[in-house]
Enzyme design. Structure first.
Site, PDB file in Angstrom:
ATOM      1  N   HIS A   1      -6.414  -5.910  -1.541  1.00 20.86           N
ATOM      2  CA  HIS A   1      -5.409  -4.878  -1.333  1.00 20.86           C
ATOM      3  C   HIS A   1      -4.371  -5.445  -0.377  1.00 20.86           C
ATOM      4  O   HIS A   1      -4.685  -5.767   0.762  1.00 20.86           O
ATOM      5  CB  HIS A   1      -6.054  -3.628  -0.732  1.00 20.86           C
ATOM      6  CG  HIS A   1      -5.120  -2.461  -0.573  1.00 20.86           C
ATOM      7  ND1 HIS A   1      -4.638  -1.752  -1.661  1.00 20.86           N
ATOM      8  CD2 HIS A   1      -4.586  -1.880   0.521  1.00 20.86           C
ATOM      9  CE1 HIS A   1      -3.851  -0.776  -1.222  1.00 20.86           C
ATOM     10  NE2 HIS A   1      -3.801  -0.837   0.097  1.00 20.86           N
TER      11      HIS A   1
ATOM     12  N   ASP B   1      -8.113  -3.071  -7.287  1.00 18.24           N
ATOM     13  CA  ASP B   1      -7.582  -2.827  -5.946  1.00 18.24           C
ATOM     14  C   ASP B   1      -8.671  -2.216  -5.065  1.00 18.24           C
ATOM     15  O   ASP B   1      -9.217  -1.150  -5.371  1.00 18.24           O
ATOM     16  CB  ASP B   1      -6.387  -1.884  -6.047  1.00 18.24           C
ATOM     17  CG  ASP B   1      -5.719  -1.635  -4.719  1.00 18.24           C
ATOM     18  OD1 ASP B   1      -6.271  -0.855  -3.923  1.00 18.24           O
ATOM     19  OD2 ASP B   1      -4.658  -2.232  -4.456  1.00 18.24           O
TER      20      ASP B   1
ATOM     21  N   SER C   1       0.837  -1.194   0.000  1.00 16.19           N
ATOM     22  CA  SER C   1       0.000   0.000   0.000  1.00 16.19           C
ATOM     23  C   SER C   1       0.880   1.255   0.000  1.00 16.19           C
ATOM     24  O   SER C   1       1.702   1.413  -0.889  1.00 16.19           O
ATOM     25  CB  SER C   1      -0.962  -0.038   1.197  1.00 16.19           C
ATOM     26  OG  SER C   1      -2.002   0.879   1.008  1.00 16.19           O
TER      27      SER C   1
END
Length: 408
Positions: free
Chosen positions: A347, A280, A184
């Protein structure tokens, strides 16, 4: 009754031990106190921190430096991966998003950070480090002045350097193999700092970078607004990030645009592997359909569970996927780039055992993420695969979210 109760708790204990055995192990925190004198501090002025599991056996001179992901850090009301002004940075200054004083002392390592060969065959015996994320700008900021009214320190770039210097003193200066990875906002860090990381290590060290769910794209939201571009512009301006972004980008584009990997990744010289879901979930929730673009909440249930999306919402997500694929097209065919782009609503897929390497883990062409990344790092075989469109992939672990989770 007492026997039944004790049996119940024994079952829970056994289950917990089995879960820890399969899903991870706990690693204590290390504070880089020496960094404070250099001004390399978290938002509140506290020292940087990381968790380190020492390598062993044949992996003793191999290093995997992983930048913490934002999704596990998000707290209700505290925001997401970056802070874009004094107000949003203040909201995280006094919690674990901006202060090492508020971080838990132990965190679990699993997936790519596992120390068991069956769960992590290529990196299990490496020195594995998870760097805590406390600056709010993917370790790019460096503003000397500190406003006494807020006591906010925008020093992420200094933190990155101080952590690497600390690890060098602990043996990374002798590294045979080294990886910079992240998930991330940490995945974005691994992209933006990939060549910098390479430059800090000996020329004899084999260095590559992995970015998991860090390929954030510049696209308009469902209302037609350039929400994420404006947000990134503010992040870069607030943190003074421009001077720490890749010069190959800032020499020709506005600094805010150089926070987007699509304008940076192609010019990165150090080998780079991108692991990302084309749908995502963080980007769908915060870039495609952020709350400001959906005032009536028509996307609310869709963002929580892709199975609850309407046909028009799925159509918008299919268009998002096409834009994502367009943003990575410059990497396709590059001998120094790896790609694992699946069509999951997910994610971050490298830190969790279930998505990194397990019997039911996501696959592309019959290959798990762990095998694809390992084969690519050790030059056993290149890997560039892009999944078919949703819902074709039955190996996905699609996320289902808590309805109270905070968005950007």
């Amino acid at each position: 009754m007492a026997n039944a109760r004790s049996g119940h708790w024994l079952s829970i204990l056994v289950f917990a031990l089995i879960l820890l055995e399969t899903e991870g192990f706990y690693v204590g925190i290390t504070y880089v106190d020496s960094a404070v004198a250099k001004g390399a501090v978290c938002l509140d002025g506290s020292p940087p921190a990381y968790h380190m599991d020492k390598g062993f056996g044949a992996g003793i001179n191999n290093w995997l430096v992983h930048i913490e992901d934002i999704e596990k850090l998000e707290e209700k009301g505290k925001g997401g991966g970056w802070c874009n002004n004094a107000t949003t940075c203040l909201a995280r200054r006094d919690n674990r998003l901006g202060s090492s004083k508020k971080m838990v002392k132990q965190i679990a390592f699993s997936g790519m950070l596992s120390n068991k060969q069956k769960f992590n065959p290529d990196f299990y015996n490496w020195n594995k480090i998870k760097v805590r994320y406390c600056d709010g700008a993917s370790f790019t900021g460096d503003v000397e002045e500190v406003d006494p009214k807020t006591n906010l320190h925008y020093r992420g770039a200094r933190v990155f350097l101080a952590v690497i210097e600390d690890l060098m003193a602990k043996g990374m200066e002798n590294a045979e193999n080294a990886v910079l990875s992240g998930c991330s906002a940490g995945g974005l860090t691994s992209i933006l700092h990939c060549d910098k990381f390479r430059s800090l290590l000996p020329v004899t060290t084999k260095v590559k970078c992995f970015a998991d769910a860090g390929y954030f794209i510049n696209t308009r939201d469902v209302s037609g607004a350039a929400h994420i571009e404006g947000f990134y512009n503010e992040v870069v301006a607030t943190h003074g990030s421009a001077k720490n972004l890749p010069a190959s980008c800032t020499s020709s584009l506005k600094p805010g645009l150089c926070f987007f990997p699509q304008h940076v990744a192609q010019q990165i010289e150090t080998p780079l592997f991108i692991i990302n879901a084309a749908y995502d979930s963080w980007q769908i929730k915060n870039i495609l359909a952020p709350g400001v673009a959906d005032p009536h909440g028509t996307w609310h249930y869709c963002k929580l569970d892709i199975k609850d999306c309407s046909s028009s919402q799925i159509e918008a997500m299919q268009d998002f996927r096409l834009q994502f694929l367009s943003a990575i097209k410059g990497l396709i065919g590059s001998p120094t780039k790896g790609l694992f782009i699946n069509s999951c609503y997910a994610h971050c897929q490298t830190e969790m055992q279930e998505t990194w390497l397990r019997n039911d883990s996501p696959q592309l062409g019959g290959t798990t993420i762990a095998k694809a990344v390992g084969d690519w790092y050790f030059d056993r075989s290149p890997f560039q695969k892009i999944d078919c469109a949703y819902p074709c992939d039955s190996t996905c672990h699609n996320r289902v979210f808590d309805p109270h989770e905070q968005e950007l």
